[in-house]
Motif scaffolding. Structure first.
Motif, PDB file in Angstrom:
ATOM      1  N   ALA A   1       0.828  -1.208   0.000  1.00  0.00           N
ATOM      2  CA  ALA A   1       0.000   0.000   0.000  1.00  0.00           C
ATOM      3  C   ALA A   1       0.863   1.258   0.000  1.00  0.00           C
ATOM      4  CB  ALA A   1      -0.931  -0.005   1.209  1.00  0.00           C
ATOM      5  N   ASN A   2       1.953   1.241   0.751  1.00  0.00           N
ATOM      6  CA  ASN A   2       2.866   2.391   0.771  1.00  0.00           C
ATOM      7  C   ASN A   2       3.498   2.617  -0.601  1.00  0.00           C
ATOM      8  OD1 ASN A   2       2.437   2.975   3.488  1.00  0.00           O
ATOM      9  ND2 ASN A   2       4.094   1.643   4.182  1.00  0.00           N
ATOM     10  N   ARG A   3       3.854   1.535  -1.275  1.00  0.00           N
ATOM     11  CA  ARG A   3       4.459   1.662  -2.596  1.00  0.00           C
ATOM     12  C   ARG A   3       3.454   2.208  -3.617  1.00  0.00           C
ATOM     13  NH1 ARG A   3       7.966  -3.633  -3.987  1.00  0.00           N
ATOM     14  NH2 ARG A   3       8.313  -2.368  -5.852  1.00  0.00           N
ATOM     15  N   LEU A   4       2.192   1.823  -3.486  1.00  0.00           N
ATOM     16  CA  LEU A   4       1.167   2.372  -4.370  1.00  0.00           C
ATOM     17  C   LEU A   4       0.930   3.857  -4.073  1.00  0.00           C
ATOM     18  CD1 LEU A   4      -1.333  -0.621  -4.357  1.00  0.00           C
ATOM     19  CD2 LEU A   4       0.021   0.187  -6.309  1.00  0.00           C
ATOM     20  N   HIS A   5       1.058   4.227  -2.809  1.00  0.00           N
ATOM     21  CA  HIS A   5       0.964   5.642  -2.446  1.00  0.00           C
ATOM     22  C   HIS A   5       2.100   6.442  -3.095  1.00  0.00           C
ATOM     23  CE1 HIS A   5       0.400   9.270  -0.080  1.00  0.00           C
ATOM     24  NE2 HIS A   5       1.662   9.189   0.319  1.00  0.00           N
ATOM     25  N   VAL A   6       3.282   5.888  -3.103  1.00  0.00           N
ATOM     26  CA  VAL A   6       4.420   6.552  -3.739  1.00  0.00           C
ATOM     27  C   VAL A   6       4.169   6.738  -5.237  1.00  0.00           C
ATOM     28  CG1 VAL A   6       6.867   6.298  -4.331  1.00  0.00           C
ATOM     29  CG2 VAL A   6       6.085   5.776  -2.020  1.00  0.00           C
ATOM     30  N   LEU A   7       3.435   5.811  -5.838  1.00  0.00           N
ATOM     31  CA  LEU A   7       3.107   5.944  -7.260  1.00  0.00           C
ATOM     32  C   LEU A   7       2.113   7.075  -7.527  1.00  0.00           C
ATOM     33  CD1 LEU A   7       2.717   2.290  -8.627  1.00  0.00           C
ATOM     34  CD2 LEU A   7       4.603   3.896  -8.996  1.00  0.00           C
ATOM     35  N   GLY A   8       1.474   7.582  -6.476  1.00  0.00           N
ATOM     36  CA  GLY A   8       0.563   8.700  -6.663  1.00  0.00           C
ATOM     37  C   GLY A   8      -0.813   8.530  -6.065  1.00  0.00           C
ATOM     38  N   ALA A   9      -1.120   7.353  -5.537  1.00  0.00           N
ATOM     39  CA  ALA A   9      -2.442   7.111  -4.957  1.00  0.00           C
ATOM     40  C   ALA A   9      -2.571   7.808  -3.602  1.00  0.00           C
ATOM     41  CB  ALA A   9      -2.677   5.616  -4.805  1.00  0.00           C
ATOM     42  N   HIS A  10      -3.648   8.552  -3.399  1.00  0.00           N
ATOM     43  CA  HIS A  10      -3.860   9.236  -2.117  1.00  0.00           C
ATOM     44  C   HIS A  10      -4.211   8.245  -1.019  1.00  0.00           C
ATOM     45  CE1 HIS A  10      -3.554  13.249  -3.800  1.00  0.00           C
ATOM     46  NE2 HIS A  10      -4.337  12.875  -4.790  1.00  0.00           N
ATOM     47  N   ALA A  11      -5.150   7.356  -1.309  1.00  0.00           N
ATOM     48  CA  ALA A  11      -5.560   6.331  -0.356  1.00  0.00           C
ATOM     49  C   ALA A  11      -5.695   5.017  -1.113  1.00  0.00           C
ATOM     50  CB  ALA A  11      -6.875   6.694   0.322  1.00  0.00           C
ATOM     51  N   VAL A  12      -5.387   3.917  -0.417  1.00  0.00           N
ATOM     52  CA  VAL A  12      -5.344   2.604  -1.063  1.00  0.00           C
ATOM     53  C   VAL A  12      -6.115   1.603  -0.214  1.00  0.00           C
ATOM     54  CG1 VAL A  12      -3.878   0.719  -1.896  1.00  0.00           C
ATOM     55  CG2 VAL A  12      -3.050   3.098  -2.010  1.00  0.00           C
ATOM     56  N   LEU A  13      -7.037   0.876  -0.846  1.00  0.00           N
ATOM     57  CA  LEU A  13      -7.669  -0.272  -0.212  1.00  0.00           C
ATOM     58  C   LEU A  13      -7.177  -1.515  -0.931  1.00  0.00           C
ATOM     59  CD1 LEU A  13      -9.682  -1.594   1.743  1.00  0.00           C
ATOM     60  CD2 LEU A  13     -11.425  -1.344  -0.052  1.00  0.00           C
ATOM     61  N   LEU A  14      -6.343  -2.305  -0.257  1.00  0.00           N
ATOM     62  CA  LEU A  14      -5.866  -3.569  -0.806  1.00  0.00           C
ATOM     63  C   LEU A  14      -6.847  -4.663  -0.402  1.00  0.00           C
ATOM     64  CD1 LEU A  14      -2.000  -3.727  -0.257  1.00  0.00           C
ATOM     65  CD2 LEU A  14      -3.235  -3.599  -2.427  1.00  0.00           C
ATOM     66  N   LYS A  15      -7.411  -5.337  -1.390  1.00  0.00           N
ATOM     67  CA  LYS A  15      -8.403  -6.377  -1.140  1.00  0.00           C
ATOM     68  C   LYS A  15      -7.704  -7.733  -1.049  1.00  0.00           C
ATOM     69  CE  LYS A  15     -10.387  -5.056  -4.867  1.00  0.00           C
ATOM     70  NZ  LYS A  15     -11.268  -4.797  -6.021  1.00  0.00           N
ATOM     71  N   GLY A  16      -7.930  -8.440   0.047  1.00  0.00           N
ATOM     72  CA  GLY A  16      -7.194  -9.663   0.308  1.00  0.00           C
ATOM     73  C   GLY A  16      -7.867 -10.944  -0.126  1.00  0.00           C
ATOM     74  N   GLY A  17      -8.838 -10.851  -1.020  1.00  0.00           N
ATOM     75  CA  GLY A  17      -9.570 -12.041  -1.429  1.00  0.00           C
ATOM     76  C   GLY A  17      -8.721 -13.107  -2.085  1.00  0.00           C
ATOM     77  N   HIS A  18      -7.560 -12.727  -2.643  1.00  0.00           N
ATOM     78  CA  HIS A  18      -6.696 -13.695  -3.310  1.00  0.00           C
ATOM     79  C   HIS A  18      -5.655 -14.306  -2.368  1.00  0.00           C
ATOM     80  CE1 HIS A  18      -7.580 -11.884  -7.561  1.00  0.00           C
ATOM     81  NE2 HIS A  18      -8.615 -12.465  -6.993  1.00  0.00           N
TER      82      HIS A  18
END
Length: 286
Positions: free
Chosen positions: A174-191
């Motif tokens: 989630a932190n790495r996706l934030h660095v890419l530019g995402a303000h907030a991230v919901l990582l879905k753990g279904g997999h």
């Protein structure tokens, strides 16, 4: 009243919570704009659509995809915004660079208050729904404009060019996706493997919230991601905070999964039971 007579003005005291889905059409009705509209209606919101592509698909897979012209997509968005208005936007399948550009331009022009981006890349059946060349454009143009992105772990791995993501790496991912530019991230753990699943929300200030729940044993998971992102957009349109919107969106989807777990529809991955407990359309003050 004669159809040619002008409508009489009536006092206006309320309006609906208006949610726009910018996504593809699923002919099987389980995902895409069909799942979005079912979710919005079930949660008491007024749903609208701007269709990016038409798919021929059912519970077993995607047979064909026909993109709509980007110019037509722009006109769909403008038409509903200029007349009806939009309180929140859910974005789903964006299959090529031209479509991404149109959506990014619309967000900037109309200054949408809430944008939930579900970076749809692979269908439940395993079929790819987006070209490789579009992924970078999606990150560059839409991540900074979205209130929240909602990738599953396969999508997050694709975005970060990783092979896999395990339960111990959720916060780092989630932190790495934030660095890419995402303000907030919901990582879905279904997999994630195993009987226990974890969803992780990273807020713009770095605060992290986790939800753990037992896996629901069912094959009827088609459209889960579409329904969740739409539900979150609905709760944002109704005035909830981002954390509460995610919590209530998850609750809606889990109950829809449970209500449809033992149903038989088609021969593959069936849909959720979106209408398990529909709410009356909410009335909001002007």
């Amino acid at each position: 009243m004669n159809a040619t007579e002008p409508l009489q003005d009536t006092p206006t005291v309320a309006r609906y919570a208006r949610v726009l889905s910018i996504a593809g059409s699923d002919s099987g009705g389980g995902a895409g704009i069909q799942a979005d509209l079912k979710t919005m209606a079930a949660l008491g919101c007024y749903g609208m659509t701007a269709i990016t592509a038409i798919t021929a698909q059912n519970t077993q897979g995607v047979r064909a995809i026909q993109a709509l012209p980007p110019e037509l997509l722009a006109q769909q968005i403008d038409a509903v915004v200029e007349d009806i208005g939009v309180d929140a936007v859910k974005i789903g399948m964006l299959h090529d660079v031209g479509v991404v550009r149109v959506v990014a331009d619309a967000i900037r022009r109309h200054r949408f208050a809430h944008v939930v981006l579900d970076p749809v890349m692979v269908a439940t059946s395993g079929d790819k729904l987006i070209t490789e060349s579009t992924v970078d454009r999606l990150v560059d143009e839409l991540f900074p404009l979205a209130t929240l992105i909602t990738p599953n772990l396969d999508e997050a791995a694709w975005l970060l060019r990783l092979d896999t993501i395990n339960a111990d790496a959720l916060e780092d991912t989630a932190n790495r996706l934030h660095v890419l530019g995402a303000h907030a991230v919901l990582l879905k753990g279904g997999h994630l493997p195993g009987p226990q699943l974890t969803d992780l929300l990273r807020l713009p200030d770095g605060e992290v919230r986790r939800w753990e729940a037992p896996r629901i044993p069912t094959r009827n998971t088609h459209g889960t991601g579409c329904s969740l992102s739409s539900a979150i957009a609905c709760y944002l349109a109704l005035g909830e905070t981002l954390t509460d919107a995610v919590a209530h969106g998850r609750d809606y989807v889990r109950k829809a999964l449970l209500a449809g777990a033992d149903m038989q529809l088609g021969h593959g991955h069936g849909p959720l039971n979106h209408g398990h407990a529909p709410l009356a359309t909410k009335r909001l003050p002007l």
